[in-house]
Enzyme design. Structure first.
Site, PDB file in Angstrom:
ATOM      1  N   HIS A  87     -10.117 -24.430  39.831  1.00 21.29           N
ATOM      2  CA  HIS A  87     -10.734 -25.654  39.424  1.00 21.29           C
ATOM      3  C   HIS A  87     -11.772 -25.993  40.462  1.00 21.29           C
ATOM      4  CE1 HIS A  87     -11.307 -30.065  39.469  1.00 21.29           C
ATOM      5  NE2 HIS A  87     -11.139 -29.975  38.299  1.00 21.29           N
ATOM      6  N   GLU A 107     -18.471 -23.040  45.484  1.00 26.56           N
ATOM      7  CA  GLU A 107     -19.291 -22.126  44.894  1.00 26.56           C
ATOM      8  C   GLU A 107     -18.522 -20.631  45.269  1.00 26.56           C
ATOM      9  OE1 GLU A 107     -23.029 -22.668  46.762  1.00 26.56           O
ATOM     10  OE2 GLU A 107     -23.553 -23.910  45.254  1.00 26.56           O
ATOM     11  N   LEU A 128      -2.379 -23.905  35.759  1.00 27.70           N
ATOM     12  CA  LEU A 128      -0.961 -23.790  35.234  1.00 27.70           C
ATOM     13  C   LEU A 128      -0.866 -24.022  33.911  1.00 27.70           C
ATOM     14  CD1 LEU A 128       1.290 -25.751  38.150  1.00 27.70           C
ATOM     15  CD2 LEU A 128       1.051 -23.364  37.594  1.00 27.70           C
ATOM     16  N   ALA A 129      -1.534 -25.282  33.331  1.00 29.55           N
ATOM     17  CA  ALA A 129      -1.628 -25.793  31.936  1.00 29.55           C
ATOM     18  C   ALA A 129      -2.741 -25.771  31.138  1.00 29.55           C
ATOM     19  CB  ALA A 129      -0.647 -26.846  31.977  1.00 29.55           C
ATOM     20  N   GLY A 138      -5.565 -27.719  29.321  1.00 30.96           N
ATOM     21  CA  GLY A 138      -6.290 -29.095  29.575  1.00 30.96           C
ATOM     22  C   GLY A 138      -7.752 -28.958  28.803  1.00 30.96           C
ATOM     23  N   VAL A 139      -8.475 -29.944  29.057  1.00 32.90           N
ATOM     24  CA  VAL A 139     -10.040 -29.866  28.784  1.00 32.90           C
ATOM     25  C   VAL A 139     -10.773 -28.735  29.407  1.00 32.90           C
ATOM     26  CG1 VAL A 139     -12.196 -31.305  29.011  1.00 32.90           C
ATOM     27  CG2 VAL A 139      -9.903 -32.395  28.147  1.00 32.90           C
ATOM     28  N   HIS A 140     -10.458 -28.447  30.638  1.00 31.03           N
ATOM     29  CA  HIS A 140     -11.210 -27.503  31.334  1.00 31.03           C
ATOM     30  C   HIS A 140     -10.774 -26.138  30.721  1.00 31.03           C
ATOM     31  CE1 HIS A 140     -12.877 -30.065  34.302  1.00 31.03           C
ATOM     32  NE2 HIS A 140     -11.930 -30.229  35.066  1.00 31.03           N
TER      33      HIS A 140
END
Length: 133
Positions: free
Chosen positions: A11, A47, A72-73, A75-77
């Site tokens: 992330h 970066e 882990l799960a 989602g939107v990303h």
């Protein structure tokens, strides 16, 4: 000799230890699996970006690339942002990446999800915490 590229995706965070977790995990994978060329990239804050890391494979002789999110799960990303960055439609798991005049397969892995190894790690952490009592 061609190898497979692994792009480990994190992330990203303003906290340095979060970037370190991804980069050190990528280093561990590379050490344990020298048959792969391992890179890491970040959604935001850090970066190299996912796109920069994906483009870095242009300097390597890879025959395929796996993009592996260290999440882990879902989602939107996971479902929208990362696929868009790597040139896939939401829900699509396979594509093609143009690389040095040739096209190589690109695959997108699932996040970790419920996994017995993750459960074992959590129990290890719980036991370590309980040892403090």
């Amino acid at each position: 000799m061609t190898k497979t590229g692994i792009l480990l995706v994190g992330h990203g965070s303003k906290k340095a230890y979060n970037k370190d977790l991804i980069t050190k995990t990528a280093e561990i994978i590379a050490q344990k699996h020298p048959e792969f060329i391992v890179r890491c990239g970040f959604m935001e804050f850090n970066e190299p970006t996912i796109r920069e890391s994906l483009d870095s494979f242009r300097q390597e002789d890879v025959d395929s690339i796996a993009v592996v999110p260290l999440f882990l799960a879902r989602g939107v990303h996971i479902d929208e942002d990362i696929p868009g960055i790597i040139g896939l439609a939401p829900g699509q798991k396979r594509g093609i990446f143009a690389l040095n005049g040739k096209e190589v397969p690109l695959v997108y892995a699932d996040p970790i999800g419920p996994n017995p190894l993750l459960a074992d790690l959590m129990m290890e952490n719980a036991r370590a915490a309980l040892d403090l009592i």
